[in-house]
Design an enzyme around this catalytic site. Structure first.
Site, PDB file in Angstrom:
ATOM      1  N   ASP A 314       0.864  -1.172   0.000  1.00  0.00           N
ATOM      2  CA  ASP A 314       0.000   0.000   0.000  1.00  0.00           C
ATOM      3  C   ASP A 314       0.914   1.240   0.000  1.00  0.00           C
ATOM      4  O   ASP A 314       2.131   1.143   0.171  1.00  0.00           O
ATOM      5  CB  ASP A 314      -0.969  -0.009   1.189  1.00  0.00           C
ATOM      6  CG  ASP A 314      -2.202   0.843   0.893  1.00  0.00           C
ATOM      7  OD1 ASP A 314      -2.155   1.651  -0.058  1.00  0.00           O
ATOM      8  OD2 ASP A 314      -3.207   0.709   1.602  1.00  0.00           O
TER       9      ASP A 314
HETATM   10  C1  NOJ Z   1      -4.164   3.762  -0.050  1.00  0.00           C
HETATM   11  C2  NOJ Z   1      -5.291   2.819   0.143  1.00  0.00           C
HETATM   12  O1  NOJ Z   1      -5.182   2.198   1.412  1.00  0.00           O
HETATM   13  C3  NOJ Z   1      -5.388   1.748  -0.922  1.00  0.00           C
HETATM   14  O2  NOJ Z   1      -6.587   1.050  -0.744  1.00  0.00           O
HETATM   15  C4  NOJ Z   1      -5.296   2.344  -2.289  1.00  0.00           C
HETATM   16  O3  NOJ Z   1      -5.435   1.344  -3.270  1.00  0.00           O
HETATM   17  C5  NOJ Z   1      -3.974   3.053  -2.413  1.00  0.00           C
HETATM   18  N1  NOJ Z   1      -3.903   4.118  -1.421  1.00  0.00           N
HETATM   19  C6  NOJ Z   1      -3.733   3.625  -3.797  1.00  0.00           C
HETATM   20  O4  NOJ Z   1      -4.537   4.708  -4.031  1.00  0.00           O
END
Ligand code: NOJ
Length: 776
Positions: A314
């Site tokens: 993430d």
């Molecule tokens: C943070 C989020 O937790 C995740 O779900 C998402 O896919 C990513 N950012 C990318 O935007």
């Protein structure tokens, strides 16, 4: 899907059945072994069509990887973001240079055919090895045409509808140059305080696993090289939904048994469905940040489950291993992540800045880097990007695809199916075609931005969404007027500015449709709350609207269970509409007027108040269950001031018709290893309208080597019945469907006595069960 096929899917919820085995093959597997087979994993996962080894691909990749420098390899492990300004997409100057220098292999947040083509050109024409970029994006519940939020879709319990939503999302996203969606989010969530409860499929392991499969298949189809499919991502691995006190990114401290029995099964289901990628979570598990967890990323994901795709972190979660207190600096964090099993670094640039040195100094092996590179390049190959890097960047396809009428129609249909009728006293609903004058009141009644909820990244928030006011106004023969009346902003609690106008409108109308709930960004990432009440001054206005004596229908829009306890006692009709998407206003009107008979059932428990959170239907009994004491007894497991029962149970939802259930009957009194048992009940539409019902199967394992939940969902089927019509619904269970993590941490079933219910919701476990035994 026909009934027999559906029944064979019973095992997907746990680690029990892997893939779509036939019952016959399972039975045989168990019968041919001399000792009784009590394990759960008796067959290998079916490989998705795309995953077949391809000699041509292997040769191509061997040759390519053989030519790559270490720097170029690390570039393939790097994912960086694009930006989006009001004028359109933009890329930071430094990132453009990174693309041209081969220092980045994948980009997210970049889309449109034209823009992705422009960036792709930089990679393909500007770099030594011409390796194409991979474009990822958060296509969560629709890309341009927005469907209901994921939790809302889950409330449909309709796998075809959910798969369709993912299919449309993939078609639109891929037409705009996107190869890869960061979806589905398959985190089990049981704490309504956690804002990201809105992004998943709710609290249940079995339902969540079925939905995970439907979504993965919707995005990826059967062929990754088809231009209208995209890579899916199972996220956030793992146990992100178990954040302490429901606070986002907070510590997770649960037993390995709970991890395996509750939080991991939907991820395993995604692997069985052939999901191409995994995303790590922000949280730690058992003291180790997920992006540094060899246990999760290698032992479980690769070695136990045989996952063959690639793992991305993430957003900056490798970097976050420093503040977690797990790495002393970024270089060490990168080494820990790569050695644990992370292939791609999202936005942190940790691999980019440090990995070459880490390899040169021997803290990460070349072989580990090569393995990660290969996993990523394989996906580029399977998408067909080496053949034609521009195959997703097709302007004509983009123009022909976005917002197709059939997509809008599907969005309206899924939205109708997602709505849950929570109360309908005196049949206030459906509204008569001649309802007269309707007052739409509340901050969510005419708000385009709110209709599509959070994580509607490519969605148009300003112009496209049809509001509830607009949806009702589109009906012939009724007069509809609007007053905002109240505000959902926290700061507006106590204010009464708009009340007089709203009350005057209510008094001059025949019926009030109060549209209340939470602002769209009060759920989603970083949106935890310590109250589940209606925010702002909505509650006060609602009370005054009810006091007018006019019939009031409350339409809730929210991404979490709210404790609408007062409304449940005082408002005659309540419809939960979640955030219903681009076509949401029409869909709400369809349900309010009865053109569609509501059929949604709650995928999460609604607590009476925030103090009950976390709460879920498959709780343990405890040694002092409340039922054992006299009413009001003190030394039982209860609260002094609040009942244990929730406001609305998991699986609950009403219809404009009513359904009668016969007692469940069983094909036998016992089931043996390698055998099965079939439970049946006859469901009758006892009302006056045609309607759909989600028939649910619950089981309780009375005694185990570790304690077992008071009930667990093991199957469901959505059926349509005409007035007076009956249908017998049958579910076939195999021993493996009753598997869990036993005292010795092995996964499988145990002999014993079981109770079973076929019921309209999880609440029916209070009624008399059917019973059976399971023997070796
Ligand atoms: C943070 C989020 O937790 C995740 O779900 C998402 O896919 C990513 N950012 C990318 O935007």
């Amino acid at each position: 899907m026909n009934r027999s096929v559906r029944n064979l899917m019973l095992g997907v919820g746990g680690l029990a059945l892997a893939g779509c085995a036939t019952a016959g093959s399972l039975d045989q597997a168990a019968q041919t072994s001399s000792a009784p087979d009590r394990s759960a994993v008796s067959i290998a996962p079916a490989q998705p069509a795309w995953a077949a080894r391809d000699a041509e691909m292997d040769r191509f990749l061997d040759e390519l990887i053989g030519k790559m420098t270490l720097e170029e390899k690390v570039g393939q492990l790097t994912l960086l973001t694009s930006d989006w300004e009001s004028t359109g997409p933009t890329m930071r100057e430094g990132y453009k240079q990174d693309i041209a220098a081969g220092r980045v292999g994948s980009i997210f947040n970049a889309y449109t055919a034209g823009y992705t083509r422009e960036l792709q050109k930089m990679a393909v024409e500007g770099t030594r090895l011409k390796i194409p970029l991979l474009f990822g994006y958060d296509v969560i519940h629709g890309h341009r045409t927005i469907f209901p939020i994921s939790l809302g879709e889950a409330a449909s319990w309709d796998m075809d509808a959910i798969e369709k939503s993912a299919r449309v999302s993939a078609a639109e996203a891929s037409a705009e140059g996107i190869h890869w969606t960061f979806s589905p989010m398959v985190d089990i969530a049981r704490d309504a305080r956690w804002g990201r409860i809105s992004e998943g499929a709710g609290e249940d392991v079995y339902l969540g696993s079925r939905i995970a499969r439907a979504r993965v298949h919707g995005y990826q189809g059967d062929d990754l090289s088809a231009v209208d499919t995209v890579l899916a991502t199972a996220k956030h691995f793992a146990a992100y939904g178990a954040a302490q006190a429901g606070r986002d990114y907070h510590t997770v401290d649960i037993s390995e048994r709970t991890l395996r029995d509750t939080y991991l099964p939907p991820f395993k289901a995604a692997v069985d469905e052939g999901v191409a990628t995994f995303m790590t979570s922000f949280n730690e598990y058992d003291g180790v940040p997920a992006s540094g967890s060899k246990f999760l990323l290698t032992d479980v994901l690769r070695d136990e489950w045989g996952f063959d795709g690639f793992v991305v972190t993430d957003y900056t979660s490798i970097n976050e291993m420093v503040p977690h207190g797990y790495a002393k600096d970024l270089a060490q964090a990168g080494e820990q992540a790569l050695n644990a099993g992370v292939d791609m670094d999202m936005q942190g640039a940790v691999y980019m800045e440090n990995m070459v040195k880490s390899v040169e100094e021997g803290r990460v092996s070349q072989a580990s880097v090569d393995r990660a590179v290969r996993r990523i390049l394989e996906m580029k190959y399977r998408l067909g990007l080496f053949e034609d890097p521009y195959r997703y960047a097709d302007q004509a396809r983009q123009e022909a695809t976005l917002y197709k009428p059939e997509f809008l129609k599907a969005a309206r249909d899924v939205a109708r199916k997602s709505m849950v009728l929570l109360k309908n006293e005196g049949n206030v609903l459906p509204l008569a075609a001649s309802a007269g004058k309707i007052a739409v009141i509340g901050p969510l009644g005419n708000s385009k931005p709110d209709m599509i909820g959070s994580w509607a990244a490519g969605g148009d928030r300003q112009t496209r969404p049809v509001t509830i006011l607009e949806g009702l106004q589109a009906r012939e023969g009724v007069t509809v007027e609007y007053a905002k009346g109240a505000s959902y902003e926290f700061a507006d609690q106590g204010k009464t500015d708009g009340f007089a106008e709203a009350l005057a409108l209510a008094k001059s109308s025949d019926v009030v449709v109060a549209v209340m709930g939470e602002k769209w960004d009060m759920t989603g990432e970083a949106a935890s709350r310590t109250s589940l009440d209606l925010p702002g001054n909505q509650q006060a206005l609602l009370e005054q609207l009810v006091a007018t004596g006019k019939p009031v229908v409350l339409v809730m829009m929210s991404g979490r269970p709210n404790s609408i306890t007062w409304a449940n006692e005082n408002v005659p009709a309540i419809l939960h509409a979640w955030y219903p998407g681009t076509q949401g206003g029409h869909a709400v009107a369809d349900v309010l007027f009865g053109d569609y008979n509501p059929s949604g059932k709650l995928p999460v428990t609604f607590p009476l108040n925030v103090g009950q959170a976390p709460i879920h239907y498959d709780m343990k009994n405890t040694g002092r269950p409340i039922e054992l004491g006299e009413p009001g007894a003190k030394y039982v497991s209860r609260y002094l001031n609040t009942p244990n029962d929730p406001l609305y149970r998991f699986g609950y939802g009403l219809s404009y018709t009513s359904f009668g259930y016969s007692p469940a009957t069983l094909s036998a009194a016992s089931m043996v290893a390698g055998g099965s048992i079939t439970a049946s009940a006859t469901i009758t539409n006892t009302g006056e309208r045609a309607g759909e019902e989600v028939v649910q199967l619950y089981v309780r394992d009375l005694v185990g080597s570790v304690t077992r939940p008071v009930q667990e969902l093991k199957g469901f089927e959505k059926i349509m019945l005409q007035p007076g019509e009956s249908q017998t619904v049958s579910f076939t269970l195999h021993p493996q469907d009753l598997a869990f993590t036993r005292a010795d941490m092995s996964h499988g079933w145990e002999p014993g006595e079981f109770q079973l219910w076929i019921a309209p919701s999880s609440g029916a476990s209070a009624s008399a069960p059917a019973t059976f035994s399971l023997t070796e």
